[in-house]
Scaffold this motif. Structure first.
Motif, PDB file in Angstrom:
ATOM      1  N   GLU A 156      33.784  33.863  45.580  1.00 36.12           N
ATOM      2  CA  GLU A 156      33.795  34.743  46.753  1.00 36.12           C
ATOM      3  C   GLU A 156      33.541  36.171  46.294  1.00 36.12           C
ATOM      4  OE1 GLU A 156      34.284  34.115  50.036  1.00 36.12           O
ATOM      5  OE2 GLU A 156      34.220  31.981  49.597  1.00 36.12           O
ATOM      6  N   SER A 157      32.710  36.899  47.016  1.00 34.21           N
ATOM      7  CA  SER A 157      32.523  38.325  46.735  1.00 34.21           C
ATOM      8  C   SER A 157      33.770  39.052  47.184  1.00 34.21           C
ATOM      9  CB  SER A 157      31.318  38.880  47.482  1.00 34.21           C
ATOM     10  OG  SER A 157      30.148  38.276  47.005  1.00 34.21           O
ATOM     11  N   GLN A 158      34.274  39.937  46.310  1.00 32.36           N
ATOM     12  CA  GLN A 158      35.505  40.635  46.638  1.00 32.36           C
ATOM     13  C   GLN A 158      35.208  42.110  46.861  1.00 32.36           C
ATOM     14  OE1 GLN A 158      38.540  39.782  43.863  1.00 32.36           O
ATOM     15  NE2 GLN A 158      38.402  37.574  44.153  1.00 32.36           N
ATOM     16  N   PRO A 159      35.965  42.755  47.735  1.00 29.94           N
ATOM     17  CA  PRO A 159      35.681  44.144  48.051  1.00 29.94           C
ATOM     18  C   PRO A 159      35.862  45.090  46.871  1.00 29.94           C
ATOM     19  CG  PRO A 159      37.551  43.322  49.357  1.00 29.94           C
ATOM     20  CD  PRO A 159      37.036  42.205  48.516  1.00 29.94           C
ATOM     21  N   SER A 160      36.595  44.700  45.827  1.00 29.65           N
ATOM     22  CA  SER A 160      36.793  45.609  44.696  1.00 29.65           C
ATOM     23  C   SER A 160      35.492  45.842  43.949  1.00 29.65           C
ATOM     24  CB  SER A 160      37.856  45.063  43.745  1.00 29.65           C
ATOM     25  OG  SER A 160      37.395  43.848  43.162  1.00 29.65           O
ATOM     26  N   SER A 161      34.475  44.993  44.151  1.00 28.09           N
ATOM     27  CA  SER A 161      33.201  45.198  43.470  1.00 28.09           C
ATOM     28  C   SER A 161      32.444  46.397  44.052  1.00 28.09           C
ATOM     29  CB  SER A 161      32.330  43.939  43.555  1.00 28.09           C
ATOM     30  OG  SER A 161      31.995  43.686  44.898  1.00 28.09           O
ATOM     31  N   LEU A 162      32.847  46.856  45.244  1.00 29.65           N
ATOM     32  CA  LEU A 162      32.178  48.004  45.836  1.00 29.65           C
ATOM     33  C   LEU A 162      32.616  49.308  45.193  1.00 29.65           C
ATOM     34  CD1 LEU A 162      32.386  47.032  49.606  1.00 29.65           C
ATOM     35  CD2 LEU A 162      30.428  46.804  48.076  1.00 29.65           C
ATOM     36  N   THR A 163      33.775  49.341  44.541  1.00 31.76           N
ATOM     37  CA  THR A 163      34.271  50.568  43.933  1.00 31.76           C
ATOM     38  C   THR A 163      33.658  50.824  42.573  1.00 31.76           C
ATOM     39  OG1 THR A 163      36.122  49.423  42.890  1.00 31.76           O
ATOM     40  CG2 THR A 163      36.484  50.318  45.114  1.00 31.76           C
ATOM     41  N   GLY A 164      32.878  49.897  42.060  1.00 34.17           N
ATOM     42  CA  GLY A 164      32.262  50.090  40.757  1.00 34.17           C
ATOM     43  C   GLY A 164      32.954  49.279  39.693  1.00 34.17           C
ATOM     44  N   ALA A 165      34.219  48.915  39.892  1.00 33.98           N
ATOM     45  CA  ALA A 165      34.918  48.088  38.920  1.00 33.98           C
ATOM     46  C   ALA A 165      34.622  46.638  39.238  1.00 33.98           C
ATOM     47  CB  ALA A 165      36.423  48.342  39.000  1.00 33.98           C
TER      48      ALA A 165
END
Length: 156
Positions: free
Chosen positions: A107-116
């Motif tokens: 699953e794509s997780q929203p934390s990937s949007l912050t760069g980490a």
């Protein structure tokens, strides 16, 4: 015309020309070669002008270098403002990560949007796990040294 010939190569060509043709005939050979190159260039220019005149006035600024697909595409992309705007809004890394996650069943997780990187995603072949809120890289499990990797006929 000869942009990739260095000084040593040029000296070698001159010495070779002197040895093959001799110092007596070399000026005549140079004149004949330069005359031949000039004729070929004139023939090429007249052929280009004939083609341009046959194509009509809408192709007046047509350049034959545009027939190279790379040059044609580069010109089309540089001149189009809509494509520049689309390119600036498109995040290739994010899209590639989403596709990789979908392929691997994650699953794509929203934390990937912050760069980490998100926990459970792969970065450069290593799995990422979150410990105390900070991502740590953990090496993938490797097969035993005696075990052979699977054979992929498409990859060879």
């Amino acid at each position: 015309m000869f942009t990739d010939i260095g000084a040593l190569e040029l000296v070698t060509l001159v010495v070779l020309a002197v040895l093959v043709f001799g110092p007596d005939k070399l000026p005549k050979v140079i004149q004949d070669v330069s005359r031949f190159i000039r004729k070929v260039r004139d023939f090429s220019d007249s052929a280009k002008e004939d083609i341009r005149s046959e194509l009509g006035p809408e192709f007046k600024n047509f350049e034959f270098e545009d027939l190279n697909p790379k040059t044609f595409i580069r010109k089309q992309l540089d001149g189009n403002e809509d494509l520049r705007e689309l390119r600036s809004t498109f995040d290739l890394k994010k899209e590639m990560n989403e596709v990789a996650d979908a392929v691997h069943g994650r699953e794509s997780q929203p934390s990937s949007l912050t760069g980490a990187p998100a926990a459970g995603t792969a970065v450069n072949g290593a799995a990422v796990t979150a410990v105390n809120g900070s991502p740590d890289l953990v090496k993938k499990d490797r097969p035993d040294t005696g075990e052979r990797p699977p054979y992929d006929s498409d990859a060879t």
